[in-house]
Design a protein around this motif. Structure first.
Motif, PDB file in Angstrom:
ATOM      1  N   UNK A   1      -2.037  11.216  10.310  1.00  0.00           N
ATOM      2  CA  UNK A   1      -0.644  11.598   9.987  1.00  0.00           C
ATOM      3  C   UNK A   1      -0.226  11.023   8.629  1.00  0.00           C
ATOM      4  N   UNK A   2      -1.171  10.431   7.899  1.00  0.00           N
ATOM      5  CA  UNK A   2      -0.879   9.954   6.543  1.00  0.00           C
ATOM      6  C   UNK A   2      -0.356   8.534   6.460  1.00  0.00           C
ATOM      7  N   UNK A   3      -0.471   7.775   7.553  1.00  0.00           N
ATOM      8  CA  UNK A   3       0.075   6.410   7.537  1.00  0.00           C
ATOM      9  C   UNK A   3      -1.066   5.387   7.526  1.00  0.00           C
ATOM     10  N   UNK A   4      -1.035   4.472   6.558  1.00  0.00           N
ATOM     11  CA  UNK A   4      -2.051   3.414   6.481  1.00  0.00           C
ATOM     12  C   UNK A   4      -1.476   2.127   7.047  1.00  0.00           C
ATOM     13  N   UNK A   5      -2.104   1.606   8.115  1.00  0.00           N
ATOM     14  CA  UNK A   5      -1.713   0.320   8.700  1.00  0.00           C
ATOM     15  C   UNK A   5      -3.003  -0.445   8.980  1.00  0.00           C
ATOM     16  N   UNK A   6      -2.939  -1.461   9.835  1.00  0.00           N
ATOM     17  CA  UNK A   6      -4.148  -2.238  10.109  1.00  0.00           C
ATOM     18  C   UNK A   6      -4.168  -2.663  11.571  1.00  0.00           C
ATOM     19  N   UNK A   7      -5.375  -2.779  12.114  1.00  0.00           N
ATOM     20  CA  UNK A   7      -5.444  -3.200  13.519  1.00  0.00           C
ATOM     21  C   UNK A   7      -5.835  -4.675  13.609  1.00  0.00           C
ATOM     22  N   UNK A   8      -5.526  -5.432  12.621  1.00  0.00           N
ATOM     23  CA  UNK A   8      -5.890  -6.855  12.588  1.00  0.00           C
ATOM     24  C   UNK A   8      -5.978  -7.199  11.127  1.00  0.00           C
ATOM     25  N   UNK A   9      -6.709  -8.253  10.769  1.00  0.00           N
ATOM     26  CA  UNK A   9      -6.818  -8.518   9.338  1.00  0.00           C
ATOM     27  C   UNK A   9      -7.813  -7.549   8.738  1.00  0.00           C
ATOM     28  N   UNK A  10      -7.631  -7.236   7.457  1.00  0.00           N
ATOM     29  CA  UNK A  10      -8.500  -6.255   6.802  1.00  0.00           C
ATOM     30  C   UNK A  10      -9.953  -6.692   6.898  1.00  0.00           C
TER      31      UNK A  10
END
Ligand code: PLP
Length: 393
Positions: free
Chosen positions: A321-330
């Motif tokens: 959907x065009x959203x950049x997030x993270x599931x923990x530290x990069x």
């Protein structure tokens, strides 16, 4: 239309165009090596020294105490190894916390293999280190305490000034212990004056405050025992060998000046968006909860758990959907291990796998936050319905 919404500023930030502009001449016409003697080189030397002074002004220290490195990872490594190996004669005990970045934790593990003893302090359910625990852990053999200023995964801000006070009292009445803080996530959002914090060493990384990647800053208080960890040159007053990354250093200095000048408005902007996002997510998604401290947290960090779903799956759907997030530290997102930070806060392995971090920045808008709030419940509910656990519920 597919949107592009970047909410992963804790992983990295875009470089401020004014920092890019400041860097550019040092790639081309002003390309000299600062260690050479002719005029072209001296121009580069002067630029590095001006950058060092700019960093010192923000840190509230002497420019002689500022060392440029290749990033936060190197600054953490040389702080911890440099202080530990340098103090070996007076002791072999290090105190850190269970929620540090891997650059700190793995350096401590390396030192354990080399004969040091390391105490990994627990944290409370909000990710806070207790100052009393630090005090209890100190022994006659303690040579170093390293605790982060702000956590990269869930944003909790640690009581560094209070620990600094404790270390000072120990120095007055008993013994000197070096105190290091990893302030990589804090620069730009918090005051990093080293006197206020009471630290002897501090690590920064330029790409977290709208500067270039591959440039770190290491503050080393005068008189702190330190053994250089790199051989091969006398740069940085013999404390970090290697030709300086002149354009990067110039860009980092420009970025930190801009960040310090705009710190208040940046924090207000991010905090407004963060709180809007937190309200929207918690109000719209059943069972979701905020991780980290509800108040004592970075102004740009909104991190959650969504029990019953994999954070990685949410991440992929958000990306679609065009959203950049993270599931923990990069740095750990390539691994399937649950986050050590979530586990340290008492979150179960299964729920830790459902963690997701949004980290906001200057370019984010209310409209973008509302877009995330509008799509996230659908994503989580769809994934929950597909989960094998759904059949059991
Ligand atoms: N320390 C913390 C708290 C971080 O968040 C990071 C990067 O995410 C690092 C250290 C490593 O910094 P660098 O990417 O500059 O090596």
């Amino acid at each position: 239309m597919r949107k592009a919404v970047y909410m992963d500023h804790a992983a990295t930030t875009p470089v401020n165009p004014r920092a890019v502009e400041a860097m550019l001449p040092f790639f081309s016409q002003r390309f000299g090596n600062p260690s050479s003697v002719y005029a072209l080189a001296q121009e580069a030397r002067q630029a590095v020294e001006e950058a060092r002074q700019a960093m010192a002004d923000i840190l509230g220290c002497s420019e002689r105490e500022v060392i440029f490195t290749s990033g936060g990872t190197e600054s953490d490594n040389i702080a911890i190894k440099g202080a530990a190996y340098g103090s070996q004669k007076s002791g072999n005990h290090i105190i850190t916390s269970a929620i540090e970045h891997h650059a700190v934790l793995e350096t401590c593990q390396h030192l354990e293999r080399a004969g040091f003893e390391v105490t990994y302090l627990p944290v409370d359910q909000h990710g806070l280190v207790r100052v009393g625990d630090v005090e209890k852990a100190i022994t006659d053999r303690t040579v170093l305490i390293t605790i982060m200023l702000a956590n990269n995964e869930m944003g909790t801000v640690e009581p560094i000034a209070e620990i600094g006070q404790l270390v000072k009292e120990w120095a007055r009445s008993k013994k000197k212990i070096a105190f290091h803080t990893d302030a990589v996530q804090a620069a730009g959002a918090l005051d990093i004056n080293v006197e206020g914090l009471g630290v002897d060493m501090l690590s920064l990384s330029a790409h977290k405050f709208y500067g270039p990647k591959g440039v770190g800053i290491f503050y080393l208080r005068r008189g702190t025992v330190f053994t250089p960890q790199q051989s091969g040159g006398s740069q940085e007053r013999n404390r970090r060998a290697g030709t300086e990354n002149v354009p990067g250093i110039v860009g980092a200095a420009e970025a930190i000046k801009l960040a310090a000048g705009g710190r208040e408005s940046y924090s207000q902007h991010c905090q407004g968006l963060r709180d809007r996002l937190i309200r929207g997510v918690l109000g719209g998604i059943e069972g979701s909860f905020l991780t980290g401290h509800p108040i004592q947290r970075l102004s740009n960090n909104a991190s959650f758990c969504f029990p019953g779903v994999e954070g990685e799956s949410i991440l992929l759907s958000l990306d679609f959907e065009g959203v950049a997030a993270s599931s923990g530290s990069a740095c750990t997102s390539a691994s399937l291990e649950p986050s050590h930070v979530m586990l340290a806060m008492g979150i179960s392995v299964e729920v830790a796998h459902s963690s997701l971090r949004f980290s906001l920045g200057t370019e984010n808008t209310e409209e973008e936050v509302d877009y995330v709030i509008s799509i996230l419940p659908g994503i989580v509910n769809r994934l929950r319905a597909m989960s094998p656990l759904a059949a059991e519920r």
